[in-house]
Design a protein around this motif. Structure first.
Motif, PDB file in Angstrom:
ATOM      1  N   ARG A  98      72.875  35.651   3.666  1.00  0.00           N
ATOM      2  CA  ARG A  98      73.285  34.772   2.559  1.00  0.00           C
ATOM      3  C   ARG A  98      73.394  33.323   3.037  1.00  0.00           C
ATOM      4  O   ARG A  98      74.351  32.633   2.755  1.00  0.00           O
ATOM      5  N   HIS A 109      72.698  34.177  -2.663  1.00  0.00           N
ATOM      6  CA  HIS A 109      73.838  35.033  -2.985  1.00  0.00           C
ATOM      7  C   HIS A 109      73.477  36.103  -4.018  1.00  0.00           C
ATOM      8  O   HIS A 109      74.313  36.939  -4.356  1.00  0.00           O
ATOM      9  N   ARG A 110      72.253  36.081  -4.494  1.00  0.00           N
ATOM     10  CA  ARG A 110      71.751  37.134  -5.372  1.00  0.00           C
ATOM     11  C   ARG A 110      71.057  38.175  -4.491  1.00  0.00           C
ATOM     12  O   ARG A 110      70.365  37.825  -3.543  1.00  0.00           O
ATOM     13  N   THR A 139      64.959  38.453  -7.182  1.00  0.00           N
ATOM     14  CA  THR A 139      66.368  38.769  -6.984  1.00  0.00           C
ATOM     15  C   THR A 139      66.952  39.382  -8.255  1.00  0.00           C
ATOM     16  O   THR A 139      66.413  39.210  -9.346  1.00  0.00           O
ATOM     17  N   SER A 140      68.046  40.108  -8.081  1.00  0.00           N
ATOM     18  CA  SER A 140      68.765  40.643  -9.233  1.00  0.00           C
ATOM     19  C   SER A 140      70.124  39.960  -9.301  1.00  0.00           C
ATOM     20  O   SER A 140      70.537  39.272  -8.369  1.00  0.00           O
ATOM     21  N   ALA A 141      70.811  40.165 -10.392  1.00  0.00           N
ATOM     22  CA  ALA A 141      72.143  39.595 -10.545  1.00  0.00           C
ATOM     23  C   ALA A 141      73.092  40.270  -9.560  1.00  0.00           C
ATOM     24  O   ALA A 141      72.894  41.437  -9.209  1.00  0.00           O
ATOM     25  N   PRO A 142      74.110  39.558  -9.088  1.00  0.00           N
ATOM     26  CA  PRO A 142      75.087  40.203  -8.200  1.00  0.00           C
ATOM     27  C   PRO A 142      75.660  41.455  -8.870  1.00  0.00           C
ATOM     28  O   PRO A 142      75.929  41.472 -10.064  1.00  0.00           O
ATOM     29  N   THR A 193      65.938  40.612 -13.448  1.00  0.00           N
ATOM     30  CA  THR A 193      65.578  39.992 -12.181  1.00  0.00           C
ATOM     31  C   THR A 193      65.135  38.554 -12.413  1.00  0.00           C
ATOM     32  O   THR A 193      64.735  38.188 -13.520  1.00  0.00           O
ATOM     33  N   ARG A 194      65.207  37.750 -11.367  1.00  0.00           N
ATOM     34  CA  ARG A 194      64.722  36.373 -11.390  1.00  0.00           C
ATOM     35  C   ARG A 194      63.733  36.199 -10.255  1.00  0.00           C
ATOM     36  O   ARG A 194      63.808  36.868  -9.233  1.00  0.00           O
TER      37      ARG A 194
END
Length: 163
Positions: A85, A116-117, A134-137, A143-144
């Motif tokens: 991270r 941090h994701r 990435t996905s949300a925490p 996903t983004r």
């Protein structure tokens, strides 16, 4: 008299070289860059410069220069940055040519939120660039994708900050 003037002139020319202090480029235990006038080991860091050939050939690990020689190393560095991270580690993989300090700081802040994701995947190649998916925490939500262009410079592969 002329000898004294020449000798004095030579002393003045040598003075700036004697006044320069070596700057040691290091990596701290947390992966952040450290610059010091002391050897890296004396400030609890690892040198970015390769060890002399005698040490490297003895099988001891070296930090080497922070530069990806191929796409696999670049991907590994990005995976490690997400695992830690650490936006600073991502920043170490980026070729910052053309970015002022304000632009670099802005990009590092955006990458701080990105790392941090949870990383789901790295997709792409040298020609198309790398997408960090990435996905949300917590794993919930859509996903983004953050797209990094990949550039080759000085025999290394580097990322460009996401657009």
């Amino acid at each position: 008299m002329i000898r004294a003037i020449v000798l004095l002139l030579l002393l003045f020319l040598a003075l700036p070289a004697a006044a320069q202090t070596a700057i040691h480029r290091c990596v701290g235990a947390d992966g952040s860059p450290v610059f010091s006038d002391q050897p890296c080991t004396s400030v609890g860091a690892t040198s970015l410069l390769p060890l002399p050939a005698t040490s490297a050939s003895s099988g001891e690990p070296t930090a080497g220069l922070l530069c990806a020689k191929d796409l696999g190393e670049l991907r590994d560095g990005l995976v490690q940055a997400f695992a830690a991270r650490s936006a600073n580690r991502v920043g170490g993989l980026i070729l910052w040519n053309g970015y002022g300090s304000a632009g670099a700081v802005e990009n590092l802040r955006a990458m701080e939120a990105l790392v941090h994701r949870p990383l789901v995947a790295l997709e792409g190649n040298e020609g198309t660039g790398i997408d960090a998916v990435t996905s949300a925490p917590g794993g919930a939500g859509a996903t983004r994708r953050a797209h990094f262009d990949v550039v080759r410079d000085s025999g290394c592969l580097w990322l460009r900050p996401p657009a």
